[in-house]
Write a protein that holds these residues in place. Sequence first.
Motif, PDB file in Angstrom:
ATOM      1  N   TRP A  79      -5.234  45.032 -25.840  1.00 35.27           N
ATOM      2  CA  TRP A  79      -4.790  44.381 -24.605  1.00 35.27           C
ATOM      3  C   TRP A  79      -4.845  45.348 -23.421  1.00 35.27           C
ATOM      4  O   TRP A  79      -5.325  45.013 -22.350  1.00 35.27           O
ATOM      5  CB  TRP A  79      -3.371  43.845 -24.814  1.00 35.27           C
ATOM      6  CG  TRP A  79      -2.770  43.196 -23.612  1.00 35.27           C
ATOM      7  CD1 TRP A  79      -3.117  42.010 -23.028  1.00 35.27           C
ATOM      8  CD2 TRP A  79      -1.690  43.724 -22.824  1.00 35.27           C
ATOM      9  NE1 TRP A  79      -2.324  41.758 -21.940  1.00 35.27           N
ATOM     10  CE2 TRP A  79      -1.433  42.791 -21.789  1.00 35.27           C
ATOM     11  CE3 TRP A  79      -0.905  44.878 -22.907  1.00 35.27           C
ATOM     12  CZ2 TRP A  79      -0.435  42.989 -20.846  1.00 35.27           C
ATOM     13  CZ3 TRP A  79       0.094  45.077 -21.965  1.00 35.27           C
ATOM     14  CH2 TRP A  79       0.319  44.132 -20.952  1.00 35.27           C
ATOM     15  N   ARG A  80      -4.360  46.581 -23.634  1.00 39.21           N
ATOM     16  CA  ARG A  80      -4.329  47.552 -22.530  1.00 39.21           C
ATOM     17  C   ARG A  80      -5.734  48.028 -22.153  1.00 39.21           C
ATOM     18  O   ARG A  80      -6.066  48.163 -20.973  1.00 39.21           O
ATOM     19  CB  ARG A  80      -3.454  48.766 -22.906  1.00 39.21           C
ATOM     20  CG  ARG A  80      -1.974  48.439 -22.946  1.00 39.21           C
ATOM     21  CD  ARG A  80      -1.133  49.704 -23.043  1.00 39.21           C
ATOM     22  NE  ARG A  80       0.292  49.375 -23.072  1.00 39.21           N
ATOM     23  CZ  ARG A  80       1.015  49.101 -21.994  1.00 39.21           C
ATOM     24  NH1 ARG A  80       0.447  49.105 -20.802  1.00 39.21           N
ATOM     25  NH2 ARG A  80       2.300  48.809 -22.110  1.00 39.21           N
ATOM     26  N   LYS A  81      -6.571  48.304 -23.159  1.00 45.72           N
ATOM     27  CA  LYS A  81      -7.903  48.851 -22.874  1.00 45.72           C
ATOM     28  C   LYS A  81      -8.910  47.778 -22.504  1.00 45.72           C
ATOM     29  O   LYS A  81      -9.892  48.060 -21.803  1.00 45.72           O
ATOM     30  CB  LYS A  81      -8.416  49.637 -24.091  1.00 45.72           C
ATOM     31  CG  LYS A  81      -7.684  50.940 -24.325  1.00 45.72           C
ATOM     32  CD  LYS A  81      -8.102  51.604 -25.624  1.00 45.72           C
ATOM     33  CE  LYS A  81      -9.553  51.985 -25.658  1.00 45.72           C
ATOM     34  NZ  LYS A  81      -9.902  52.724 -26.898  1.00 45.72           N
ATOM     35  N   GLY A  82      -8.671  46.531 -22.978  1.00 51.09           N
ATOM     36  CA  GLY A  82      -9.689  45.501 -22.765  1.00 51.09           C
ATOM     37  C   GLY A  82      -9.192  44.229 -22.126  1.00 51.09           C
ATOM     38  O   GLY A  82      -9.988  43.315 -21.885  1.00 51.09           O
ATOM     39  N   GLY A  83      -7.908  44.145 -21.848  1.00 49.56           N
ATOM     40  CA  GLY A  83      -7.344  42.917 -21.287  1.00 49.56           C
ATOM     41  C   GLY A  83      -7.647  42.744 -19.813  1.00 49.56           C
ATOM     42  O   GLY A  83      -8.346  43.543 -19.180  1.00 49.56           O
ATOM     43  N   GLY A  84      -7.076  41.681 -19.250  1.00 49.37           N
ATOM     44  CA  GLY A  84      -7.367  41.321 -17.871  1.00 49.37           C
ATOM     45  C   GLY A  84      -7.016  42.391 -16.864  1.00 49.37           C
ATOM     46  O   GLY A  84      -7.639  42.486 -15.800  1.00 49.37           O
ATOM     47  N   GLY A  85      -6.022  43.228 -17.178  1.00 54.58           N
ATOM     48  CA  GLY A  85      -5.625  44.268 -16.244  1.00 54.58           C
ATOM     49  C   GLY A  85      -6.396  45.561 -16.382  1.00 54.58           C
ATOM     50  O   GLY A  85      -6.129  46.524 -15.662  1.00 54.58           O
ATOM     51  N   MET A  91     -11.708  38.551 -22.266  1.00 57.78           N
ATOM     52  CA  MET A  91     -11.517  37.131 -22.581  1.00 57.78           C
ATOM     53  C   MET A  91     -10.079  36.705 -22.274  1.00 57.78           C
ATOM     54  O   MET A  91      -9.706  35.560 -22.509  1.00 57.78           O
ATOM     55  CB  MET A  91     -11.883  36.837 -24.038  1.00 57.78           C
ATOM     56  CG  MET A  91     -10.905  37.325 -25.081  1.00 57.78           C
ATOM     57  SD  MET A  91     -11.361  36.822 -26.781  1.00 57.78           S
ATOM     58  CE  MET A  91     -10.950  35.076 -26.765  1.00 57.78           C
ATOM     59  N   PHE A  92      -9.274  37.647 -21.777  1.00 57.61           N
ATOM     60  CA  PHE A  92      -7.893  37.375 -21.353  1.00 57.61           C
ATOM     61  C   PHE A  92      -7.024  36.875 -22.514  1.00 57.61           C
ATOM     62  O   PHE A  92      -6.241  35.936 -22.369  1.00 57.61           O
ATOM     63  CB  PHE A  92      -7.874  36.374 -20.192  1.00 57.61           C
ATOM     64  CG  PHE A  92      -8.587  36.882 -18.967  1.00 57.61           C
ATOM     65  CD1 PHE A  92      -7.946  37.754 -18.100  1.00 57.61           C
ATOM     66  CD2 PHE A  92      -9.897  36.513 -18.702  1.00 57.61           C
ATOM     67  CE1 PHE A  92      -8.601  38.250 -16.969  1.00 57.61           C
ATOM     68  CE2 PHE A  92     -10.562  37.000 -17.581  1.00 57.61           C
ATOM     69  CZ  PHE A  92      -9.912  37.868 -16.715  1.00 57.61           C
ATOM     70  N   ASN A 114     -13.918  42.944 -23.595  1.00 54.06           N
ATOM     71  CA  ASN A 114     -13.599  44.205 -24.258  1.00 54.06           C
ATOM     72  C   ASN A 114     -12.392  44.059 -25.165  1.00 54.06           C
ATOM     73  O   ASN A 114     -12.298  44.738 -26.194  1.00 54.06           O
ATOM     74  CB  ASN A 114     -13.361  45.290 -23.211  1.00 54.06           C
ATOM     75  CG  ASN A 114     -14.622  45.626 -22.433  1.00 54.06           C
ATOM     76  OD1 ASN A 114     -15.702  45.719 -23.003  1.00 54.06           O
ATOM     77  ND2 ASN A 114     -14.490  45.790 -21.118  1.00 54.06           N
ATOM     78  N   ASP A 115     -11.465  43.177 -24.797  1.00 52.44           N
ATOM     79  CA  ASP A 115     -10.318  42.932 -25.674  1.00 52.44           C
ATOM     80  C   ASP A 115     -10.780  42.319 -26.995  1.00 52.44           C
ATOM     81  O   ASP A 115     -10.307  42.685 -28.078  1.00 52.44           O
ATOM     82  CB  ASP A 115      -9.269  42.061 -24.988  1.00 52.44           C
ATOM     83  CG  ASP A 115      -9.841  40.832 -24.294  1.00 52.44           C
ATOM     84  OD1 ASP A 115     -11.071  40.624 -24.318  1.00 52.44           O
ATOM     85  OD2 ASP A 115      -9.045  40.060 -23.704  1.00 52.44           O
ATOM     86  N   ALA A 116     -11.748  41.404 -26.937  1.00 52.37           N
ATOM     87  CA  ALA A 116     -12.287  40.810 -28.157  1.00 52.37           C
ATOM     88  C   ALA A 116     -12.992  41.859 -29.003  1.00 52.37           C
ATOM     89  O   ALA A 116     -12.843  41.902 -30.233  1.00 52.37           O
ATOM     90  CB  ALA A 116     -13.255  39.675 -27.811  1.00 52.37           C
TER      91      ALA A 116
END
Length: 384
Positions: A79-85, A91-92, A114-116
């Motif tokens: 979530w931190r490395k690939g999430g929306g932020g 993919m949020f 990237n989160d996926a």
Amino acid sequence: MACSWALPHEARAQTFQTSAPTAILMDADSHAVLFEKSADDLMAPASMAKTMTAEVVFNEITSGRLSFDSTFTISENAWRKGGGGSGGSSMFAQVNSTIRLEDLLRGLIVQSGNDAAIAIAEGVGGTEENFARLMNERARQIGLTKSTFRNSTGYGHPEQKVTVRELAKLAIHIIETYPDLYKIFGEREFTWNKIRQQNRNPLLAMDIGADGLKTGNIDESGYGLIGSAVQNGQRLVVVVNGLKTAKDRANESRKLLDWGFRAFESEQLFAAGQVVGEAQVFGGSKRSLPLVSRKPVRVLVPRGDGERVTARIIYTGPLKAPIQKGAEVARLQVNRGEMQALEMPLYASEDIQEGTLSQRALDGLLEFSTGWVRRAFTSVIERI
């Protein structure tokens, strides 16, 4: 052993020009190279690395170790490395949520999330590092000898380098090996967490028969793309990298595909099962073995040009008897001018039994006096 064909006219240099620093165009059926520019230079792949991530997962699915219904958790790391932020493509997915692999694959391929990618890496390999080792193992198994992967996302890493030639080989491998799973690359959009996103591949929006694969862009790589399109039953695969803008990436990829479909025609050198040449045999009931290809040997040549074509049959030999019919014993390499256009396996067309004691003794005498065995053989046959 090497053989050579001379079609009516001498080879001419590539006439197409591209502003892409590295590029390649290949015919998917024959694996013939139609154009290349610095195709073996190592470069950062950016999100084109996700194509290798997808291959690892596709292999796990077809092997039965995973299914679309397998579930993966979005860790805090993902979530931190690939999430929306994170500032990159996403993919949020929500932290600590559990997602089916089918949806994660669409997040990976369609949205370039990237989160996926990180969630898949952690779910399959336990850690991102372990998954990168799986990526490299699979890369070697499918014939990618120069490319090195260090993460599932394509994030910049000093050791993560690929070549456009090997990315094209990877794309063709996926298309041939996983035809049903490959269709995900052609999906135009995907919605997750109520956020609808378009596929980032610009070729899909063009009326050129495009149906995949993947884009990429980080500072180290510039803008790159792996693309595939089909026209009149012929599939071409293009890879470009190092371009300055997304518009340049789209334009140069399309120009290469348009040129390839327009400028080339298929020239058949041998039919499937036709004898291509012979290999010498040591210690057998016969001293030579006819070699055949299981597929027609075709090469794409510039339309109406009659470019010169040369080919080599390569094997280390003489081959040692006994040899079983159908065994892969050599490879055929075909060149257009100075450029390798095709490489494919050649097979034994018949059984060769072990020779009699006197035949083996004579071959042994030849080996003792000439050092005959264990050489890479090269000879030339002219075919006009």
